[in-house]
Design a protein around this motif. Structure first.
Motif, PDB file in Angstrom:
ATOM      1  N   ARG A 168       0.848  -1.196   0.000  1.00 63.21           N
ATOM      2  CA  ARG A 168       0.000   0.000   0.000  1.00 63.21           C
ATOM      3  C   ARG A 168       0.884   1.246   0.000  1.00 63.21           C
ATOM      4  O   ARG A 168       1.902   1.292   0.698  1.00 63.21           O
ATOM      5  CB  ARG A 168      -0.897   0.051   1.243  1.00 63.21           C
ATOM      6  CG  ARG A 168      -1.977  -0.997   1.285  1.00 63.21           C
ATOM      7  CD  ARG A 168      -2.763  -0.900   2.570  1.00 63.21           C
ATOM      8  NE  ARG A 168      -3.344   0.431   2.773  1.00 63.21           N
ATOM      9  CZ  ARG A 168      -3.824   0.849   3.927  1.00 63.21           C
ATOM     10  NH1 ARG A 168      -3.766   0.081   4.999  1.00 63.21           N
ATOM     11  NH2 ARG A 168      -4.355   2.051   4.027  1.00 63.21           N
ATOM     12  N   ILE A 169       0.492   2.242  -0.774  1.00 63.55           N
ATOM     13  CA  ILE A 169       1.195   3.525  -0.732  1.00 63.55           C
ATOM     14  C   ILE A 169       0.696   4.277   0.494  1.00 63.55           C
ATOM     15  O   ILE A 169      -0.501   4.520   0.640  1.00 63.55           O
ATOM     16  CB  ILE A 169       0.959   4.341  -2.010  1.00 63.55           C
ATOM     17  CG1 ILE A 169       1.519   3.594  -3.227  1.00 63.55           C
ATOM     18  CG2 ILE A 169       1.591   5.724  -1.884  1.00 63.55           C
ATOM     19  CD1 ILE A 169       1.174   4.245  -4.555  1.00 63.55           C
ATOM     20  N   LEU A 170       1.606   4.606   1.402  1.00 66.60           N
ATOM     21  CA  LEU A 170       1.260   5.323   2.624  1.00 66.60           C
ATOM     22  C   LEU A 170       1.774   6.752   2.540  1.00 66.60           C
ATOM     23  O   LEU A 170       2.939   6.976   2.221  1.00 66.60           O
ATOM     24  CB  LEU A 170       1.865   4.613   3.844  1.00 66.60           C
ATOM     25  CG  LEU A 170       1.417   3.165   4.052  1.00 66.60           C
ATOM     26  CD1 LEU A 170       2.266   2.495   5.118  1.00 66.60           C
ATOM     27  CD2 LEU A 170      -0.054   3.104   4.427  1.00 66.60           C
ATOM     28  N   THR A 171       0.919   7.700   2.842  1.00 71.11           N
ATOM     29  CA  THR A 171       1.342   9.095   2.794  1.00 71.11           C
ATOM     30  C   THR A 171       2.227   9.418   3.986  1.00 71.11           C
ATOM     31  O   THR A 171       2.212   8.709   5.010  1.00 71.11           O
ATOM     32  CB  THR A 171       0.126  10.035   2.813  1.00 71.11           C
ATOM     33  OG1 THR A 171      -0.544   9.908   4.074  1.00 71.11           O
ATOM     34  CG2 THR A 171      -0.833   9.707   1.679  1.00 71.11           C
ATOM     35  N   LYS A 172       2.965  10.506   3.865  1.00 70.00           N
ATOM     36  CA  LYS A 172       3.793  10.959   4.992  1.00 70.00           C
ATOM     37  C   LYS A 172       2.918  11.241   6.202  1.00 70.00           C
ATOM     38  O   LYS A 172       3.308  10.960   7.339  1.00 70.00           O
ATOM     39  CB  LYS A 172       4.582  12.212   4.591  1.00 70.00           C
ATOM     40  CG  LYS A 172       5.666  11.956   3.560  1.00 70.00           C
ATOM     41  CD  LYS A 172       6.365  13.237   3.148  1.00 70.00           C
ATOM     42  CE  LYS A 172       5.482  14.100   2.278  1.00 70.00           C
ATOM     43  NZ  LYS A 172       6.181  15.301   1.755  1.00 70.00           N
ATOM     44  N   GLU A 173       1.727  11.803   5.943  1.00 75.38           N
ATOM     45  CA  GLU A 173       0.812  12.108   7.042  1.00 75.38           C
ATOM     46  C   GLU A 173       0.393  10.843   7.778  1.00 75.38           C
ATOM     47  O   GLU A 173       0.394  10.801   9.014  1.00 75.38           O
ATOM     48  CB  GLU A 173      -0.446  12.822   6.499  1.00 75.38           C
ATOM     49  CG  GLU A 173      -0.189  14.234   5.980  1.00 75.38           C
ATOM     50  CD  GLU A 173       0.301  14.273   4.544  1.00 75.38           C
ATOM     51  OE1 GLU A 173       0.441  15.365   3.989  1.00 75.38           O
ATOM     52  OE2 GLU A 173       0.570  13.180   3.970  1.00 75.38           O
ATOM     53  N   GLN A 174       0.035   9.794   7.033  1.00 80.25           N
ATOM     54  CA  GLN A 174      -0.388   8.539   7.648  1.00 80.25           C
ATOM     55  C   GLN A 174       0.712   7.939   8.517  1.00 80.25           C
ATOM     56  O   GLN A 174       0.471   7.509   9.652  1.00 80.25           O
ATOM     57  CB  GLN A 174      -0.782   7.524   6.565  1.00 80.25           C
ATOM     58  CG  GLN A 174      -2.127   7.788   5.915  1.00 80.25           C
ATOM     59  CD  GLN A 174      -2.393   6.798   4.799  1.00 80.25           C
ATOM     60  OE1 GLN A 174      -1.581   6.630   3.878  1.00 80.25           O
ATOM     61  NE2 GLN A 174      -3.531   6.130   4.856  1.00 80.25           N
TER      62      GLN A 174
END
Length: 224
Positions: A168-174
């Motif tokens: 899964r691509i995880l954002t920096k925020e996540q």
């Protein structure tokens, strides 16, 4: 290891004392003031406590989403609503329903009962490339040599979060909000620095990382 509680409550006064009381009893509490982000966080929790009256999506809707994401994690609903209809609606998916106002001893007792009734499944060893992580002992091993790779606590948490969400691509925020437990501020370089040092320890060639991919403009991904 301390049991992890995902707590969703928008009333800051109630939220503060519930969080403090549960932490005093030895729990790790991840407190959110809305249901936004809860489906991602539930995978890190052993139990969820949800208030029914939330801004945006109500607790019933959030709770149903949590159960779809993590069916084995017990959910305890909190509500000032006392009608039988509301309780029945909550108990269609939730494991318990506690009416406000409540005493902290009663909440703690219900949490303990739910955790005994729903023991967390033993998490399997996580692997990516030549890296193997034991979630229970929190050890990271290079399978080529059998030697342990020593990481800082934050580096371990980042790696575990990426592996638990592999492909899964995880954002920096996540990633930041899951590991640090506080809002991400745009432009903050803290996560980037930690990932750079993490790569230096686990990548064969940190300048061309194969384990932790950078998805330009989005975030990071571990691809299995």
């Amino acid at each position: 290891m301390a049991k992890r509680v995902l707590y969703v409550e928008d009333d800051t006064e109630i939220g503060s004392w519930v969080k403090a009381d549960l932490e005093r009893r030895g729990y790790e509490v991840d407190w959110l003031t809305s249901g936004e982000g809860a489906p991602e966080r539930i995978k890190e929790a052993d139990l969820a406590i949800l208030d029914v009256m939330l801004p945006g999506l109500d607790g019933f809707t959030v709770g149903q989403r949590l159960k779809r994401e993590a069916p084995g994690v017990p959910v305890l609903m909190l509500s000032a609503r006392t009608s039988v209809e509301d309780k029945l609606q909550g108990l269609q998916f939730a494991d318990d329903y506690l009416v406000k106002p409540f005493h902290p001893e009663e909440l703690a007792a219900r949490v303990e009962v739910l955790l005994r009734r729903h023991p967390p499944a033993e998490e399997k060893t996580l692997r990516a490339g030549h890296i193997e992580v034991n979630p229970e002992s929190q050890t990271v091993t290079d399978t080529r040599s059998g030697e342990e790779i020593v990481l800082t606590a934050k580096q371990r948490q980042i790696l575990l979060y990426l592996l638990r969400n592999a492909n899964r691509i995880l954002t920096k925020e996540q990633i930041y909000e899951s590991v640090w437990g506080e809002p991400y501020l745009e432009g903050d370089k803290t996560l980037m620095v930690h990932i750079r040092y993490l790569r230096e320890k686990i990548e064969l060639d940190p300048s061309q990382p194969l384990l932790i991919e950078t998805i330009r403009g989005l975030g990071y991904r571990v691809k299995l």
